[in-house]
Design a protein around this motif. Structure first.
Motif, PDB file in Angstrom:
ATOM      1  N   UNK A 133       0.837  -1.204   0.000  1.00 11.30           N
ATOM      2  CA  UNK A 133       0.000   0.000   0.000  1.00 11.30           C
ATOM      3  C   UNK A 133       0.869   1.251   0.000  1.00 11.30           C
ATOM      4  N   UNK A 134       1.906   1.250   0.835  1.00  8.36           N
ATOM      5  CA  UNK A 134       2.811   2.402   0.886  1.00  8.36           C
ATOM      6  C   UNK A 134       3.515   2.604  -0.452  1.00  8.36           C
ATOM      7  N   UNK A 135       4.010   1.520  -1.039  1.00 10.91           N
ATOM      8  CA  UNK A 135       4.697   1.613  -2.334  1.00 10.91           C
ATOM      9  C   UNK A 135       3.774   2.112  -3.434  1.00 10.91           C
ATOM     10  N   UNK A 136       2.498   1.738  -3.351  1.00 10.02           N
ATOM     11  CA  UNK A 136       1.528   2.129  -4.370  1.00 10.02           C
ATOM     12  C   UNK A 136       0.912   3.499  -4.109  1.00 10.02           C
ATOM     13  N   UNK A 137       1.315   4.144  -2.996  1.00  8.18           N
ATOM     14  CA  UNK A 137       0.784   5.469  -2.683  1.00  8.18           C
ATOM     15  C   UNK A 137      -0.676   5.468  -2.275  1.00  8.18           C
ATOM     16  N   UNK A 183      -4.070   5.738  -0.174  1.00 10.75           N
ATOM     17  CA  UNK A 183      -4.500   6.713   0.814  1.00 10.75           C
ATOM     18  C   UNK A 183      -4.912   6.003   2.101  1.00 10.75           C
ATOM     19  N   UNK A 184      -4.968   6.761   3.175  1.00 12.11           N
ATOM     20  CA  UNK A 184      -5.426   6.217   4.446  1.00 12.11           C
ATOM     21  C   UNK A 184      -4.307   5.845   5.398  1.00 12.11           C
ATOM     22  N   UNK A 185      -3.051   6.048   4.991  1.00 13.18           N
ATOM     23  CA  UNK A 185      -1.934   5.795   5.878  1.00 13.18           C
ATOM     24  C   UNK A 185      -0.749   6.639   5.450  1.00 13.18           C
ATOM     25  N   UNK A 186       0.087   6.968   6.401  1.00 10.07           N
ATOM     26  CA  UNK A 186       1.318   7.714   6.165  1.00 10.07           C
ATOM     27  C   UNK A 186       2.455   6.971   6.833  1.00 10.07           C
ATOM     28  N   UNK A 187       3.644   7.178   6.328  1.00  9.72           N
ATOM     29  CA  UNK A 187       4.832   6.545   6.908  1.00  9.72           C
ATOM     30  C   UNK A 187       5.775   7.625   7.388  1.00  9.72           C
ATOM     31  N   UNK A 188       6.203   7.519   8.636  1.00 13.41           N
ATOM     32  CA  UNK A 188       7.175   8.459   9.184  1.00 13.41           C
ATOM     33  C   UNK A 188       8.435   7.681   9.533  1.00 13.41           C
ATOM     34  N   UNK A 189       9.554   8.176   9.080  1.00  8.70           N
ATOM     35  CA  UNK A 189      10.847   7.575   9.409  1.00  8.70           C
ATOM     36  C   UNK A 189      11.065   7.690  10.914  1.00  8.70           C
ATOM     37  N   UNK A 190      11.627   6.650  11.544  1.00 12.76           N
ATOM     38  CA  UNK A 190      11.925   6.750  12.986  1.00 12.76           C
ATOM     39  C   UNK A 190      12.959   7.842  13.251  1.00 12.76           C
ATOM     40  N   UNK A 191      12.735   8.576  14.320  1.00 10.90           N
ATOM     41  CA  UNK A 191      13.700   9.625  14.681  1.00 10.90           C
ATOM     42  C   UNK A 191      14.886   9.002  15.396  1.00 10.90           C
TER      43      UNK A 191
END
Length: 151
Positions: A136-140, A142-150
């Motif tokens: 889902x993330x690779x296909x863009x 909707x309904x979710x976002x990805x945040x890189x770990x700090x």
């Protein structure tokens, strides 16, 4: 060219992904669920094996793969007959022939594998959901976002 039957799992349309020749196999794929069949059909016979499957009369209990959700549950369901047929005849990319010799033992073993936990507590089912979310993330989607770990 042979007229392809719909997908045995979801009923979707099938298409030739690769025509078979004397040097390469024929690949048929469902445009809906992605089910693949690779076989030795050549040239104008491409798709013959895809179409050679049990009929509704031969598999009266066949329930296709269904994935659906309501307000509280996500459900994945497939009939035992359909699953056994898929394992026996739907093996993609030359992984070899599998013959289920005892259906009840096969289902019992499959359930154990699906529920079996790795050291970190994950199962094959967890991995399936993780892979779906990654897709889902690779296909863009909707309904979710990805945040890189700090750091």
């Amino acid at each position: 060219m042979i007229k392809l039957k719909p997908c045995p799992f979801c009923g979707g349309n099938a298409e030739v992904e690769r025509h078979g020749t004397s040097r390469q196999s024929c690949i048929i794929a469902c445009t809906e669920c992605g089910c693949h069949h690779e076989g030795p059909d050549e040239y104008e016979q491409c798709g013959y094996q895809w179409n050679m499957r049990a009929t509704d009369e031969e598999m009266p209990e066949a329930i296709p793969l269904e994935v659906f959700a309501d307000a509280k549950n996500l459900s994945i369901r497939i009939g035992i007959e359909t699953l056994c047929h898929a394992v026996s005849f739907g093996r993609p990319y030359g992984q070899g022939d599998i013959k289920i010799t005892d259906r009840d033992l096969f289902i019992k073993g499959l359930l154990l594998e699906l529920k079996s936990e790795a050291e970190d507590g994950t199962t094959l089912v967890h991995s399936m959901f993780d892979e779906a979310v990654n897709q889902m993330l690779e296909n863009g989607e909707e309904g979710l976002d990805f945040e890189e770990p700090s750091e």
